[in-house]
Scaffold this motif. Structure first.
Motif, mmCIF file in Angstrom:
data_model
loop_
_atom_site.group_PDB
_atom_site.id
_atom_site.type_symbol
_atom_site.label_atom_id
_atom_site.label_comp_id
_atom_site.label_asym_id
_atom_site.label_seq_id
_atom_site.Cartn_x
_atom_site.Cartn_y
_atom_site.Cartn_z
ATOM 1 N N THR A 1 0.854 -1.195 0.000
ATOM 2 C CA THR A 1 0.000 0.000 0.000
ATOM 3 C C THR A 1 0.890 1.245 0.000
ATOM 4 O O THR A 1 2.087 1.163 0.296
ATOM 5 N N VAL A 2 0.285 2.386 -0.302
ATOM 6 C CA VAL A 2 1.029 3.642 -0.239
ATOM 7 C C VAL A 2 1.526 3.878 1.182
ATOM 8 O O VAL A 2 2.665 4.311 1.396
ATOM 9 N N GLU A 3 0.689 3.579 2.155
ATOM 10 C CA GLU A 3 1.083 3.772 3.557
ATOM 11 C C GLU A 3 2.325 2.960 3.899
ATOM 12 O O GLU A 3 3.259 3.464 4.524
ATOM 13 N N SER A 4 2.354 1.700 3.476
ATOM 14 C CA SER A 4 3.517 0.846 3.787
ATOM 15 C C SER A 4 4.754 1.311 3.030
ATOM 16 O O SER A 4 5.874 1.254 3.561
ATOM 17 N N LEU A 5 4.588 1.792 1.803
ATOM 18 C CA LEU A 5 5.716 2.349 1.041
ATOM 19 C C LEU A 5 6.284 3.575 1.751
ATOM 20 O O LEU A 5 7.505 3.755 1.828
#
Length: 321
Positions: free
Chosen positions: A311-315
């Protein structure tokens, strides 16, 4: 010293409707990967990823190209942030994104190969189902029994095979519909904690896929497999893969041989330990977090965790570290 990254790529069963949509919307490089794959296979990959339901995505001809697209899109987003692998390993289908990450297959070739593989495997699975009164073959995860006990159970059941060595307490069995029902019953009687039918379309990594292996070998005959440029680990041998020739042979054997995941984990863990765990980080690059969970049960998890990145959050979290 710069941190070295090990990339883990998930296999079939990890797919989910809507996967990596936020990543493609936030990273132009990830969106380009999806668009490029669509052009190569003449299929709307964005629609497949974001508008398909779970049943449609579970078909081998859909899930294999979809999961590969998701993994490669995430790789592109990670590269934007200066993160590239020094080691790669993939679970089942995930071995093909790993081959790309290691420089064994080109971008175009890995997409064409995965597409052919998915189509061939789906056709063979449908043939097996037709011979079994429409009952689809598949795979069942047996939890709470040792691999040795699961092998003992499958040895007594026709068309059942221990296929994925996930951990000391989780082994996946491939088989026909009736064979899996028998395995599930026998596993329960033997004290298994659970026996779960998986969201996959066939009896992968078993002799039941021999027809698919024959067709797949023909399909990749003219495809170039280069020598790995980073450390690469094989499902078939459970060891490091050191040549393109070996990788090509294993790609065919892969369809009928078990996934020796616990052996691969041990090989990578030994490399990291010898090099110093503090010099490494490990990422699960693709949908889900199954491989992160499996790693958590190894002797190396106290020194290093595998972080899911999908996800963008994890990236964003990775880029902060």
């Amino acid at each position: 010293m710069a941190v070295k990254y090990a990339f883990f790529f998930p296999g079939q069963g990890a797919q989910a409707p809507g996967m990596v949509k936020d990543v493609a919307e936030s990273f132009s490089s990830a969106k380009k990967v999806i668009d490029d794959i669509s052009s190569i296979v003449n299929l709307d990959i964005a629609k497949l990823l974001w508008e398909s339901d779970a049943a449609e995505l579970s078909r081998s001809d859909n899930s294999q190209i979809a999961i590969t697209a998701a993994s490669l899109a995430l790789m592109a987003a990670l590269k934007d942030q200066g993160i590239e692998p020094s080691a790669a390993m993939g679970f089942s289908l995930g071995e093909f994104p790993a081959l790309y990450a290691a420089g064994v297959l080109s971008f175009e070739d890995v997409i064409k190969v995965v597409r052919k593989r998915g189509l061939i495997m789906q056709a063979v699975c449908e043939e097996i189902a037709a011979k079994n009164e429409g009952h689809a073959p598949g795979m069942t995860a047996v939890l709470g029994l040792s691999p040795e006990k699961v092998k003992e159970i499958t040895a007594g059941i026709k068309d059942a095979y221990a296929a994925n060595m996930n951990s000391e307490k989780q082994t996946v069995v491939s088989g026909t519909f009736d064979a899996l029902a028998a395995v599930e019953s026998a596993a329960s009687a033997a004290g298994a904690r659970r026996a779960v039918r998986l969201k996959v379309a066939g009896p992968f990594h078993s002799p039941l896929m021999q027809d698919a292996a024959v067709e797949f070998e023909k399909a990749i005959a003219d495809v170039k497999f280069s020598n790995p440029v980073i450390k690469l680990f094989s499902n078939v041998t459970g060891k490091e893969c050191v040549s393109g020739e070996e990788a090509k042979k294993s790609a065919v054997l892969h369809l009928t041989h078990p996934v020796l995941w616990t052996d691969e984990e041990s090989c990578l863990g030994a490399v990291m330990k010898a090099d110093g765990f503090e010099n490494w980080a490990a990422l699960e690059v693709g949908p889900g977090k199954v491989l992160s969970g499996l790693w958590s049960g190894t002797e190396y998890s106290a020194n290093l965790s595998v972080l899911p990145v999908n996800t963008v959050e994890s990236l964003n979290e990775i880029s902060k570290n």
